[in-house]
Scaffold this motif. Structure first.
Motif, PDB file in Angstrom:
ATOM      1  N   ASN A 248       3.281   6.911  47.212  1.00 16.74           N
ATOM      2  CA  ASN A 248       3.281   7.722  48.431  1.00 16.74           C
ATOM      3  C   ASN A 248       4.652   8.324  48.687  1.00 16.74           C
ATOM      4  N   ASP A 249       4.672   9.558  49.160  1.00  9.67           N
ATOM      5  CA  ASP A 249       5.936  10.256  49.367  1.00  9.67           C
ATOM      6  C   ASP A 249       6.832   9.574  50.394  1.00  9.67           C
ATOM      7  N   ASP A 250       6.254   8.824  51.347  1.00  9.69           N
ATOM      8  CA  ASP A 250       7.088   8.180  52.363  1.00  9.69           C
ATOM      9  C   ASP A 250       7.452   6.748  51.994  1.00  9.69           C
ATOM     10  N   CYS A 251       7.163   6.334  50.753  1.00  6.69           N
ATOM     11  CA  CYS A 251       7.553   5.014  50.266  1.00  6.69           C
ATOM     12  C   CYS A 251       8.753   5.163  49.331  1.00  6.69           C
ATOM     13  N   LEU A 252       9.837   4.494  49.646  1.00  5.00           N
ATOM     14  CA  LEU A 252      11.053   4.595  48.851  1.00  5.00           C
ATOM     15  C   LEU A 252      11.118   3.453  47.845  1.00  5.00           C
ATOM     16  N   TYR A 253      11.743   3.711  46.697  1.00  6.17           N
ATOM     17  CA  TYR A 253      11.788   2.703  45.642  1.00  6.17           C
ATOM     18  C   TYR A 253      12.986   2.969  44.736  1.00  6.17           C
ATOM     19  N   LYS A 254      13.266   1.975  43.898  1.00  7.79           N
ATOM     20  CA  LYS A 254      14.215   2.165  42.799  1.00  7.79           C
ATOM     21  C   LYS A 254      13.749   1.325  41.628  1.00  7.79           C
ATOM     22  N   ILE A 255      14.176   1.707  40.416  1.00  7.14           N
ATOM     23  CA  ILE A 255      13.807   0.989  39.195  1.00  7.14           C
ATOM     24  C   ILE A 255      15.080   0.406  38.595  1.00  7.14           C
ATOM     25  N   CYS A 256      15.045  -0.877  38.298  1.00  8.85           N
ATOM     26  CA  CYS A 256      16.203  -1.564  37.721  1.00  8.85           C
ATOM     27  C   CYS A 256      15.712  -2.534  36.649  1.00  8.85           C
ATOM     28  N   ASP A 257      16.082  -2.286  35.365  1.00  7.76           N
ATOM     29  CA  ASP A 257      15.687  -3.149  34.244  1.00  7.76           C
ATOM     30  C   ASP A 257      14.177  -3.366  34.214  1.00  7.76           C
ATOM     31  N   ASN A 258      13.444  -2.265  34.307  1.00 13.50           N
ATOM     32  CA  ASN A 258      11.983  -2.290  34.265  1.00 13.50           C
ATOM     33  C   ASN A 258      11.364  -3.132  35.385  1.00 13.50           C
ATOM     34  N   GLU A 259      12.086  -3.250  36.473  1.00 14.58           N
ATOM     35  CA  GLU A 259      11.532  -3.880  37.663  1.00 14.58           C
ATOM     36  C   GLU A 259      11.564  -2.859  38.793  1.00 14.58           C
ATOM     37  N   LEU A 260      10.447  -2.781  39.518  1.00 10.74           N
ATOM     38  CA  LEU A 260      10.302  -1.830  40.611  1.00 10.74           C
ATOM     39  C   LEU A 260      10.673  -2.534  41.919  1.00 10.74           C
ATOM     40  N   PHE A 261      11.518  -1.912  42.716  1.00  6.44           N
ATOM     41  CA  PHE A 261      11.906  -2.449  44.017  1.00  6.44           C
ATOM     42  C   PHE A 261      11.512  -1.459  45.105  1.00  6.44           C
ATOM     43  N   TRP A 262      10.798  -1.977  46.112  1.00  2.00           N
ATOM     44  CA  TRP A 262      10.530  -1.186  47.310  1.00  2.00           C
ATOM     45  C   TRP A 262      11.733  -1.315  48.227  1.00  2.00           C
ATOM     46  N   ILE A 263      12.181  -0.220  48.791  1.00  2.00           N
ATOM     47  CA  ILE A 263      13.365  -0.247  49.633  1.00  2.00           C
ATOM     48  C   ILE A 263      13.130   0.531  50.915  1.00  2.00           C
ATOM     49  N   GLY A 264      13.888   0.155  51.938  1.00  2.00           N
ATOM     50  CA  GLY A 264      13.847   0.885  53.192  1.00  2.00           C
ATOM     51  C   GLY A 264      14.869   2.003  53.208  1.00  2.00           C
ATOM     52  N   GLU A 265      14.861   2.742  54.294  1.00  2.00           N
ATOM     53  CA  GLU A 265      15.888   3.770  54.470  1.00  2.00           C
ATOM     54  C   GLU A 265      17.261   3.106  54.606  1.00  2.00           C
ATOM     55  N   LYS A 266      18.310   3.900  54.563  1.00  2.00           N
ATOM     56  CA  LYS A 266      19.660   3.357  54.629  1.00  2.00           C
ATOM     57  C   LYS A 266      20.125   3.229  56.072  1.00  2.00           C
ATOM     58  N   ASP A 267      20.858   2.126  56.335  1.00  2.00           N
ATOM     59  CA  ASP A 267      21.403   1.903  57.665  1.00  2.00           C
ATOM     60  C   ASP A 267      22.706   2.678  57.833  1.00  2.00           C
ATOM     61  N   GLU A 268      23.389   2.442  58.923  1.00  2.00           N
ATOM     62  CA  GLU A 268      24.607   3.193  59.222  1.00  2.00           C
ATOM     63  C   GLU A 268      25.736   2.914  58.233  1.00  2.00           C
ATOM     64  N   ASN A 269      25.622   1.817  57.480  1.00  3.26           N
ATOM     65  CA  ASN A 269      26.625   1.491  56.475  1.00  3.26           C
ATOM     66  C   ASN A 269      26.229   1.941  55.073  1.00  3.26           C
ATOM     67  N   GLY A 270      25.094   2.615  54.968  1.00  4.17           N
ATOM     68  CA  GLY A 270      24.650   3.112  53.675  1.00  4.17           C
ATOM     69  C   GLY A 270      23.860   2.127  52.854  1.00  4.17           C
ATOM     70  N   ASN A 271      23.461   1.005  53.452  1.00  2.59           N
ATOM     71  CA  ASN A 271      22.670  -0.001  52.750  1.00  2.59           C
ATOM     72  C   ASN A 271      21.213   0.067  53.193  1.00  2.59           C
ATOM     73  N   PRO A 272      20.271  -0.222  52.289  1.00  2.00           N
ATOM     74  CA  PRO A 272      18.854  -0.207  52.693  1.00  2.00           C
ATOM     75  C   PRO A 272      18.590  -1.244  53.784  1.00  2.00           C
ATOM     76  N   TYR A 273      17.735  -0.873  54.745  1.00  2.00           N
ATOM     77  CA  TYR A 273      17.352  -1.830  55.776  1.00  2.00           C
ATOM     78  C   TYR A 273      16.674  -3.049  55.168  1.00  2.00           C
ATOM     79  N   TRP A 274      15.958  -2.851  54.088  1.00  2.00           N
ATOM     80  CA  TRP A 274      15.284  -3.955  53.405  1.00  2.00           C
ATOM     81  C   TRP A 274      15.044  -3.578  51.959  1.00  2.00           C
ATOM     82  N   ILE A 275      14.888  -4.586  51.099  1.00  2.00           N
ATOM     83  CA  ILE A 275      14.599  -4.363  49.691  1.00  2.00           C
ATOM     84  C   ILE A 275      13.773  -5.537  49.171  1.00  2.00           C
TER      85      ILE A 275
END
Length: 544
Positions: free
Chosen positions: A124-151
């Motif tokens: 889904n277009d509103d679902c954020l993710y990243k791929i690291c070593d063939n593992e998929l991670f769901w992530i939240g938007e970035k907070d004020e410090n540039g870090n994902p709210y959740w992963i």
């Protein structure tokens, strides 16, 4: 602080707040109210939210006669929040308002093709993710410090996975361990090719995989110790953790509300939609529609607290919250009336006793001083229920469909009327009545439930109960020899039952004094299975 939270920082009694017409109010968890000490039934364990933190955009405390007219506006959440929190308020109306998440904590992807353990999927277009070593991670938007709210890892222990089949409109469980990829290739924007570790794992084309974050650290909205709440014409597209939670509230109405997913999603809540814990007065859900739950739609209950100490000299008992997801909140007030309940039969054995004082010892234990001499108590087993907080319930003219849970759970001794509703493709029964003091500790017994003029279509397809009954009474009685009724009367009349998942429509009743099953229409034969039921009357039912 964001514009919306600033607006609600200076609200006074008797005020009407009208939001800007059709405006999208972006609210972030790090620029909204950050509140402590709001402990919520059926939600986070101590380690998951130890100080009861709530990130809230609309916050009212001890306010009266307030109207909030959303005027078509949308509160769009960034991060994880409890968007609305009302504390000790009276006569509050919220209407014409939409709640949604920019990036839901439930991630979804659709299967485009599948063969030999290899699937092309569209996230889904509103679902954020990243791929690291063939593992998929769901992530939240970035907070004020540039870090994902959740992963979260796509198959980590914080994720629960369901499979939604659009052809059958059914949702089923999927083992987290089976969603294990050996290789992930990015083909296009949000399109991935995933290779399963087990090549026998596959999905049908068009299937949607739903994954949810199981931590209930925030909720859809939270209302505590309020009176006369009215929600009208609300559009709620997503809720994290649990739905709209009313805790020790009196008189709550949801009218003409739409709790369904946004057009491009299949899920709207990670758990229950309407949760009423320890309420009283009139609870009404009328002309509402809801689908896309990963749990139940309506859950009305109190809380059994276990008696761990007793002092006959000072007429006091110490009681304890037992379930790890219910703790910390104020469960008693001076003047509240208690009932003592036997742990193995669920029967009250000492009532009309009032709380004259109490001391909160910690987040799980409360010492109660009572106005009467104590009976004999089986310590560390028997429980108490707050009998002053048991509501009536009306669910009328509503539509409930496509859920991974049940329809309506109602364990309250108040008058319960469920009428003119449509239940379609629920994973569990349309009506489930339990009561227990050993598992979820959700109280209590019922006196009369009227279930009439409803349509039950294709419900209870989940493989958790022999025969898949769409009406189920299963109080958790631990004494196998007990012949005492827990619940009072069920009136089941003028309903239409169709498209059951076996050869018969099953109604399963336990520890019920009387059932009247009249004037219902079934498209197959029906059976009534009983265990410790006093009287079952079946009249004028039609099999077509």
């Amino acid at each position: 602080m964001n514009e919306l939270s600033t607006l609600f920082s200076n609200v006074t009694d008797n005020e009407t707040i009208v939001l800007e017409k059709n405006k999208i109010y972006d609210v972030r968890q790090d620029d909204s109210f950050c509140l402590k000490g709001y402990y919520c039934s059926n939600t986070a364990k101590k380690e998951e939210n130890p100080d009861g933190t709530r990130f809230t955009a609309i916050y009212l405390k001890e306010k009266k006669n307030i109207t909030i007219d959303g005027n078509g506006a949308c509160v769009l959440v960034h991060g994880k929040m409890t968007p609305i929190l009302l504390d000790h308020c009276g006569n509050v109306t919220i209407k014409n308002l939409t709640l949604d998440y920019a990036c839901p904590t439930m991630s979804e992807f659709k299967v485009l093709s599948a063969e030999n353990g290899v699937c092309d999927i569209k996230i889904n277009d509103d679902c954020l993710y990243k791929i690291c070593d063939n593992e998929l991670f769901w992530i939240g938007e970035k907070d004020e410090n540039g870090n994902p709210y959740w992963i979260d890892s796509y198959h980590g222990n914080k994720r629960h996975i369901k499979v939604f089949e659009p052809e059958t409109y059914e949702t089923r469980d999927f083992r987290r361990a089976d969603l294990n990829f050996t290789k992930i290739e990015k083909l296009d924007n949000n399109v991935l090719r995933v290779h399963f570790k087990n090549p026998e794992i596959t999905f049908k084309e068009g299937t949607t995989i739903q994954t949810r974050n199981i931590i209930r650290d925030q909720v859809g909205s939270f209302f505590e110790r309020c009176k006369n709440l009215h929600f009208e014409n609300m559009r709620v597209k997503f809720m994290h953790g649990l739905g709209m939670v009313s805790q020790f509230c009196e008189n709550v109405t949801f009218l003409n509300c739409d709790f369904t997913p946004a057009e491009h999603r299949t899920v709207a809540s990670t758990a229950d939609f309407f949760q009423f814990s320890g309420c009283r007065g009139q609870l009404k859900i009328q002309n509402c529609k809801a689908y896309g739950a990963h749990d139940d739609y309506v859950n009305v209950h109190g809380t059994h607290l276990r008696i761990i100490k007793a002092n006959k000299r000072e007429k006091s008992i110490t009681v304890r919250f037992m379930h790890p997801e219910s703790w910390g909140f104020q469960a008693f007030e001076i003047g509240d009336e208690l009932e003592f309940i036997k742990w193995d039969t669920l029967k009250p054995y000492f009532d009309n006793v009032k709380v004259v004082d109490f001391t909160k010892l910690d987040e799980t234990d409360i010492k109660l001083y009572l106005d009467r001499a104590l009976p004999e108590i089986e310590l560390n087993k028997d429980v108490v229920e707050n009998a002053s907080w048991t509501p009536d319930l009306l669910v009328q003219n509503c539509s409930f469909s496509q859920t991974a849970g049940r329809g309506i759970l109602a364990t309250t001794r108040g008058k319960v009327v469920i009428e003119n509703n449509n239940f379609y493709k629920l994973w569990g029964p349309a009506l489930l009545i339990e009561d227990d003091c050993n598992f979820w500790f959700e109280s209590g017994y019922t006196k009369e439930i009227v279930f009439r003029n409803n349509v039950i279509d294709g419900c209870d397809f989940g493989p958790t109960f022999d025969g898949a009954p769409t009406i189920r009474y299963t109080p958790k009685v631990m004494d196998e020899k007990s012949k005492e009724f827990v619940h009072g009367k069920l009136i089941l009349e003028n309903n239409v039952f169709k498209n059951c998942y076996g050869e018969t429509h099953d109604i399963h009743l336990e520890y019920l004094e009387k059932a009247e099953i009249r004037n219902n229409i079934f498209d197959k034969p029906f059976t009534v299975t009983t265990d410790c039921v006093g009287e079952v009357v079946t009249e004028n039912n039609i099999i077509e």
